[in-house]
Design an enzyme around this catalytic site. Sequence first.
Site, short mmCIF file in Angstrom:
data_model
loop_
_atom_site.label_atom_id
_atom_site.label_comp_id
_atom_site.label_asym_id
_atom_site.label_seq_id
_atom_site.Cartn_x
_atom_site.Cartn_y
_atom_site.Cartn_z
CG ASN A 1 36.12 -41.29 -19.49
OD1 ASN A 1 35.50 -40.59 -20.44
ND2 ASN A 1 36.05 -40.95 -18.16
CB CYS B 1 31.16 -38.77 -18.69
SG CYS B 1 32.76 -38.38 -18.71
CG HIS C 1 30.82 -43.16 -19.36
ND1 HIS C 1 31.83 -42.54 -20.45
CD2 HIS C 1 31.52 -42.64 -17.99
CE1 HIS C 1 32.43 -41.85 -19.83
NE2 HIS C 1 32.55 -41.97 -18.47
N1 ACO Z 1 50.36 -45.26 -12.23
C1 ACO Z 1 50.83 -45.76 -11.17
N2 ACO Z 1 50.45 -45.65 -9.83
C2 ACO Z 1 49.50 -44.85 -9.97
C3 ACO Z 1 48.74 -44.16 -11.13
C4 ACO Z 1 49.25 -44.61 -12.15
N3 ACO Z 1 48.75 -44.02 -13.56
N4 ACO Z 1 47.66 -43.52 -10.49
C5 ACO Z 1 47.62 -43.44 -9.45
N5 ACO Z 1 48.46 -44.44 -8.78
C6 ACO Z 1 48.96 -44.74 -7.41
C7 ACO Z 1 48.37 -43.68 -6.32
O1 ACO Z 1 49.43 -42.81 -6.34
C8 ACO Z 1 48.37 -44.63 -5.21
O2 ACO Z 1 49.57 -44.45 -4.47
P1 ACO Z 1 49.67 -44.77 -3.07
O3 ACO Z 1 49.12 -45.81 -2.69
O4 ACO Z 1 51.22 -44.79 -3.00
O5 ACO Z 1 49.15 -43.14 -2.50
C9 ACO Z 1 48.10 -45.99 -5.59
O6 ACO Z 1 48.28 -45.95 -7.08
C10 ACO Z 1 46.48 -46.34 -5.43
O7 ACO Z 1 45.67 -45.10 -5.86
P2 ACO Z 1 44.18 -45.45 -5.78
O8 ACO Z 1 43.59 -44.09 -6.10
O9 ACO Z 1 43.99 -46.13 -4.72
O10 ACO Z 1 43.99 -46.29 -6.91
P3 ACO Z 1 42.53 -47.06 -7.45
O11 ACO Z 1 42.60 -48.66 -7.21
O12 ACO Z 1 41.48 -46.31 -6.77
O13 ACO Z 1 42.18 -46.83 -8.83
C11 ACO Z 1 41.08 -44.84 -10.23
C12 ACO Z 1 42.45 -45.18 -9.31
C13 ACO Z 1 41.60 -46.11 -11.57
C14 ACO Z 1 41.44 -43.49 -10.75
C15 ACO Z 1 39.72 -45.37 -9.67
O14 ACO Z 1 39.79 -44.79 -8.45
C16 ACO Z 1 38.70 -45.03 -10.73
O15 ACO Z 1 38.62 -45.43 -11.62
N6 ACO Z 1 38.03 -44.14 -10.24
C17 ACO Z 1 37.02 -43.54 -11.08
C18 ACO Z 1 37.51 -42.72 -12.18
C19 ACO Z 1 36.51 -42.01 -13.20
O16 ACO Z 1 35.76 -43.00 -13.75
N7 ACO Z 1 36.45 -40.90 -13.48
C20 ACO Z 1 35.62 -40.53 -14.32
C21 ACO Z 1 36.41 -39.62 -15.29
S1 ACO Z 1 36.06 -38.17 -15.67
C22 ACO Z 1 34.47 -37.98 -16.16
O17 ACO Z 1 33.81 -38.89 -16.46
C23 ACO Z 1 34.23 -36.63 -16.93
#
Ligand code: ACO
Length: 322
Positions: free
Chosen positions: A279, A112, A249
């Site tokens: 993203n 990214c 980003h």
């Molecule tokens: N819908 C519903 N529930 C979901 C989903 C979904 N789409 N995805 C995950 N959950 C659930 C999980 O299973 C978990 O359930 P559990 O508590 O029963 O185990 C619960 O939601 C909480 O999950 P968390 O991972 O704690 O959620 P969080 O608040 O951390 O948000 C997220 C997750 C949005 C992915 C966050 O961690 C994030 O944005 N991280 C950075 C992601 C990013 O920027 N990635 C870069 C991408 S790639 C690149 O740059 C090439």
Amino acid sequence: MIHTKILGTGSYAPSNVVTNDDLTKIVDTSDEWIYSRTGIKKRHITQDEYTIDLAEKAAKKAIKDAQIDVNNIDLVIVATVTPDNAFPGVSNLLQKRLGLDEIMTFDINAACSGFIYALNIADKMIKSGSYKNALIVGAETLTRLTDWSDRNTCVLFGDGAGAFVISKSNENKIKDVITGSVSDDEGHLICQSPALKDPAKNVISKQDHIHMNGREVFKFATRIMPSTVEKLLKRNNMKKAAIDHVIAHQANARIIQKAAKTLNIPMDKMYLNIQKYGNTSAASVPLAIDQAIKEGVLKRGETFITVAFGGGFTYGGALIEF
Ligand code: ACO
């Protein structure tokens, strides 16, 4: 002394729009969960277009916007993690589609952060005196790598492309660019190539989709984005108040909000278009900057910082007067 400036910008996203409600039909999720955790409402997903098609459309808009004869472009760099082939590169295919001959073209992969890497390379190549007009593109069809049964990742990504023409100038507009990386040797954010054989096991790898430890990525992003902005300000002797916009980003609105809080920069200076695109990896930064310009948010003469993080882990930032 040779300086550089942005001569023109363009962007493109496929016409097929998929909403959060559409995704509830394929995974156990909800519009409320996705929007409150990420800021995403919808994303554009390719149906019949490849990365090269997206790159071509964004590039042609940038060239038109720059009001430059295409034959004056002497360097093409495409940042992508979703090239259509191992080789030839998207940049080589793009060269042909633009009718360019015998110039330097190459692809780079810095996830990214790729577009800011491309900007840094092109900026330095022009400042060396060897090149005059570079076309730099971030283009991705990340949804081709998405595991549509994994709700943790499939709600996050979209497809798109953005492009800049950057050129030699008497005015110092692209003031500073920083790029770097911190090795993610634990594989918090990884996508192995689907076609590559594991030499130790003599089998084709099954890790052909995006795998992500969201919390680790979140921690890295919310540390590196503010520190990169601070570094740019410090080494250019600038105060935060002199920055009109930060165009980050677009991975997650909460990451951008947390970075703004750490930096003590008001949210109305942080441009957001993640709600419409999700993203789009290397396309995210040029797509956001082009949209900010076309919407009249970023105006000529204003100063902005763009900042990104990505798989690798890579990061980058630039201080630019538009
Ligand atoms: N819908 C519903 N529930 C979901 C989903 C979904 N789409 N995805 C995950 N959950 C659930 C999980 O299973 C978990 O359930 P559990 O508590 O029963 O185990 C619960 O939601 C909480 O999950 P968390 O991972 O704690 O959620 P969080 O608040 O951390 O948000 C997220 C997750 C949005 C992915 C966050 O961690 C994030 O944005 N991280 C950075 C992601 C990013 O920027 N990635 C870069 C991408 S790639 C690149 O740059 C090439």
